[in-house]
Design an enzyme around this catalytic site. Sequence first.
Site, PDB file in Angstrom:
ATOM      1  CE  LYS A  35      -3.013   2.886   2.740  1.00 13.78           C
ATOM      2  NZ  LYS A  35      -2.155   3.987   2.310  1.00 13.78           N
ATOM      3  CD  GLU A  68      11.874   2.853   9.910  1.00 10.39           C
ATOM      4  OE1 GLU A  68      11.806   3.689  10.849  1.00 10.39           O
ATOM      5  OE2 GLU A  68      12.020   3.174   8.719  1.00 10.39           O
ATOM      6  CB  CYS A  96      12.726   7.072   9.891  1.00 12.08           C
ATOM      7  SG  CYS A  96      13.734   6.160   8.735  1.00 12.08           S
ATOM      8  CD  GLU A 106       9.678  11.148  13.430  1.00 12.78           C
ATOM      9  OE1 GLU A 106       8.548  10.645  13.478  1.00 12.78           O
ATOM     10  OE2 GLU A 106      10.642  10.602  12.868  1.00 12.78           O
TER      11      GLU A 106
HETATM   12  O1  TXE Z   1       1.931   8.938   8.592  1.00 11.90           O
HETATM   13  P1  TXE Z   1       1.051   7.660   8.881  1.00 11.90           P
HETATM   14  P2  TXE Z   1       1.521  10.454   8.641  1.00 11.90           P
HETATM   15  C1  TXE Z   1       5.835  10.160  11.533  1.00 11.90           C
HETATM   16  C2  TXE Z   1       6.182  11.625  11.412  1.00 11.90           C
HETATM   17  C3  TXE Z   1       4.917  12.212  10.896  1.00 11.90           C
HETATM   18  C4  TXE Z   1       3.875  11.346  11.573  1.00 11.90           C
HETATM   19  C5  TXE Z   1       2.544  11.282  10.885  1.00 11.90           C
HETATM   20  O2  TXE Z   1       6.471  12.149  12.673  1.00 11.90           O
HETATM   21  O3  TXE Z   1       4.764  13.553  11.268  1.00 11.90           O
HETATM   22  O4  TXE Z   1       4.439  10.071  11.588  1.00 11.90           O
HETATM   23  O5  TXE Z   1       2.723  11.031   9.526  1.00 11.90           O
HETATM   24  C6  TXE Z   1      -1.304   4.380   6.395  1.00 11.90           C
HETATM   25  N1  TXE Z   1      -4.379   1.251   9.046  1.00 11.90           N
HETATM   26  N2  TXE Z   1       6.315   9.387  10.402  1.00 11.90           N
HETATM   27  O6  TXE Z   1       0.260  10.709   9.361  1.00 11.90           O
HETATM   28  O7  TXE Z   1      -0.355   8.002   9.212  1.00 11.90           O
HETATM   29  C7  TXE Z   1      -1.254   5.630   5.559  1.00 11.90           C
HETATM   30  O8  TXE Z   1      -2.261   5.600   4.574  1.00 11.90           O
HETATM   31  C8  TXE Z   1      -3.384   0.976   8.186  1.00 11.90           C
HETATM   32  C9  TXE Z   1       7.550   8.692  10.588  1.00 11.90           C
HETATM   33  O9  TXE Z   1       1.559  10.906   7.274  1.00 11.90           O
HETATM   34  O10 TXE Z   1       1.799   6.848   9.841  1.00 11.90           O
HETATM   35  C10 TXE Z   1       0.179   5.559   5.028  1.00 11.90           C
HETATM   36  O11 TXE Z   1       0.252   4.655   3.922  1.00 11.90           O
HETATM   37  N3  TXE Z   1      -2.653   1.910   7.553  1.00 11.90           N
HETATM   38  C11 TXE Z   1       7.892   7.844   9.465  1.00 11.90           C
HETATM   39  C12 TXE Z   1       0.949   4.946   6.200  1.00 11.90           C
HETATM   40  O12 TXE Z   1      -0.043   4.379   7.050  1.00 11.90           O
HETATM   41  C13 TXE Z   1      -2.940   3.190   7.803  1.00 11.90           C
HETATM   42  C14 TXE Z   1       7.306   8.013   8.170  1.00 11.90           C
HETATM   43  C15 TXE Z   1       1.792   5.928   7.013  1.00 11.90           C
HETATM   44  O13 TXE Z   1       0.997   7.004   7.408  1.00 11.90           O
HETATM   45  C16 TXE Z   1      -3.966   3.556   8.713  1.00 11.90           C
HETATM   46  C17 TXE Z   1       6.045   8.711   8.166  1.00 11.90           C
HETATM   47  C18 TXE Z   1      -4.703   2.518   9.334  1.00 11.90           C
HETATM   48  N4  TXE Z   1      -5.689   2.763  10.214  1.00 11.90           N
HETATM   49  C19 TXE Z   1       5.618   9.373   9.246  1.00 11.90           C
HETATM   50  N5  TXE Z   1      -4.005   4.909   8.781  1.00 11.90           N
HETATM   51  C20 TXE Z   1       9.151   7.059   9.430  1.00 11.90           C
HETATM   52  N6  TXE Z   1       9.235   5.950  10.127  1.00 11.90           N
HETATM   53  O14 TXE Z   1      10.044   7.385   8.683  1.00 11.90           O
HETATM   54  C21 TXE Z   1      -3.040   5.377   7.950  1.00 11.90           C
HETATM   55  N7  TXE Z   1      -2.404   4.340   7.359  1.00 11.90           N
END
Ligand code: TXE
Length: 488
Positions: free
Chosen positions: A173, A248, A282, A380
């Site tokens: 996804k 992660e 990250c 973060e």
């Molecule tokens: O990421 P999300 P967001 C951190 C960073 C950022 C915060 C929020 O601090 O400000 O997270 O970011 C999917 N069931 N990182 O909100 O929501 C979504 O569609 C299953 C750190 O943009 O975590 C996307 O594909 N999946 C980081 C994925 O989860 C679901 C990278 C990530 O989105 C879902 C990104 C659900 N219920 C953000 N809801 C790193 N590790 O590098 C959403 N998603």
Amino acid sequence: MDRFQLYIDGTFEDGAARFPSLDPATGTAWADMPEAREAEVDRAVTAAHRAFTSGAWPKLTASQRGKLLLKLADLVQENAADLARLETRDTGKIIRETSAQIAYVAEYYRYYAGLADKIEGAHLPIDKPDMEVWLRREPVGVVAAIVPWNSQLFLSAVKLGPALAAGCTVVLKASEDGPAPLLHFARLVHQAGFPAGVVNIITGFGPACGHILTTHPKVAHIAFTGGPATARAVVRNSAENLASTSLELGGKSPFIVFDDADLDSAANAQVSGIFAATGQSCVAGSRLLVQDTVKDAFLSRLKTKAEAIRIAAPDDMATEVGPLCTARQRDHITATIAASIAKGARVVTGGQPVEGPGFYFPPTILDCSTAPDAPALSDEFFGPVLAVTTFGTEAEALARANDTAYGLASGVFTKSLTRAHRMIRGIRAGVVWVNTYRAVSPIAPFGGHGLSGHGREGGLAAALDYTTTKTVWLRTSDDPIPDPFVMR
Ligand code: TXE
């Protein structure tokens, strides 16, 4: 507008609905994206399950799986320029970075291609006569791989590579923010010749797509990269299908500079450690711990470098910092800076979004040395914001470094070999870089502790995460098994 499709069971389709994707450099819609909802997710998982249990894929030898991965690696390399252009357009990650990173993504597929036929089982020296016992290492099943917008091709390679090497099938996804590069990558998967259903690539929103995917009864493992709040939802979802998880989740990684360090070298590493990828990384070294004796000297170097950074359109090779991916990120960063200033943090440089179109935010340094409760030190940002604090002694440096709910990466800058070793031992993080920062390789496992998640990506360890063992007992005696109910 450019138009993209989902890739399910070996065919391209439009999805349940369409949504626009914004160009982060201008804030305007540039592409028309397909949205997967319940029916599409179910078809993708069903196809992946069918491909796992029947058809060509389970009959391939591990070496043949490796050859398909090699073909994919070659295609990624050949198409690196197109993939880089799309990732830059859809996520705002600068072209200088996407070009270099995607070329290296091919190496991840090559590494896992080579690993496919080296995932071995074991023979056990069992404590019973006339018995042979061994462990078969088998693929775990259908993998739900979920990635965020930043470095999508990279973050999916560290999931797809080991999962396919192990013999799993995958529903990947892409984030709803900037899915173009992964939807385009689906064409390369198709061209590489993977049997239909082995790799499915979809995109959609959290509740309607991610939730259905991570609760699906046919999913055996969830490999997730994203934020801790979404990770909690994913883990709760996995209570439905009892899928295993690897998470992660980013970090608040300490970048520790002792007064014997080469300050110029450390400053360069710090600048790339926090401002590369516009801080949306990250492993960003987002928490500078600098020894108080060199604080002023180090901060003045950082300020000069930060203010010289070229902020411009992401598709220009000369750009050093581009836009953030979304307006949501910009607003989150602005609010966290304001909350930190309210707790006593001082802006050294930057601090406010760049005015005008696009989601630009300048390299920012916040001195939090007299503001220990500033959220900048604990939360973060996922943006180009460095929070600075100081320490006097090595023990204080270690205590501050570990004073975090995260535990992903860390950097130590010192010329003392013995101190470096003490710090390596004491730091609680999945990666310690000494006198360097940000180095990654397919050969080296990567992952964290605590709020940074669990499981490892990269290296042999990651491939084993996508396997399970089957214990085989084989009796080697030709004597009949005696009837247990006949008294002798
Ligand atoms: O990421 P999300 P967001 C951190 C960073 C950022 C915060 C929020 O601090 O400000 O997270 O970011 C999917 N069931 N990182 O909100 O929501 C979504 O569609 C299953 C750190 O943009 O975590 C996307 O594909 N999946 C980081 C994925 O989860 C679901 C990278 C990530 O989105 C879902 C990104 C659900 N219920 C953000 N809801 C790193 N590790 O590098 C959403 N998603």
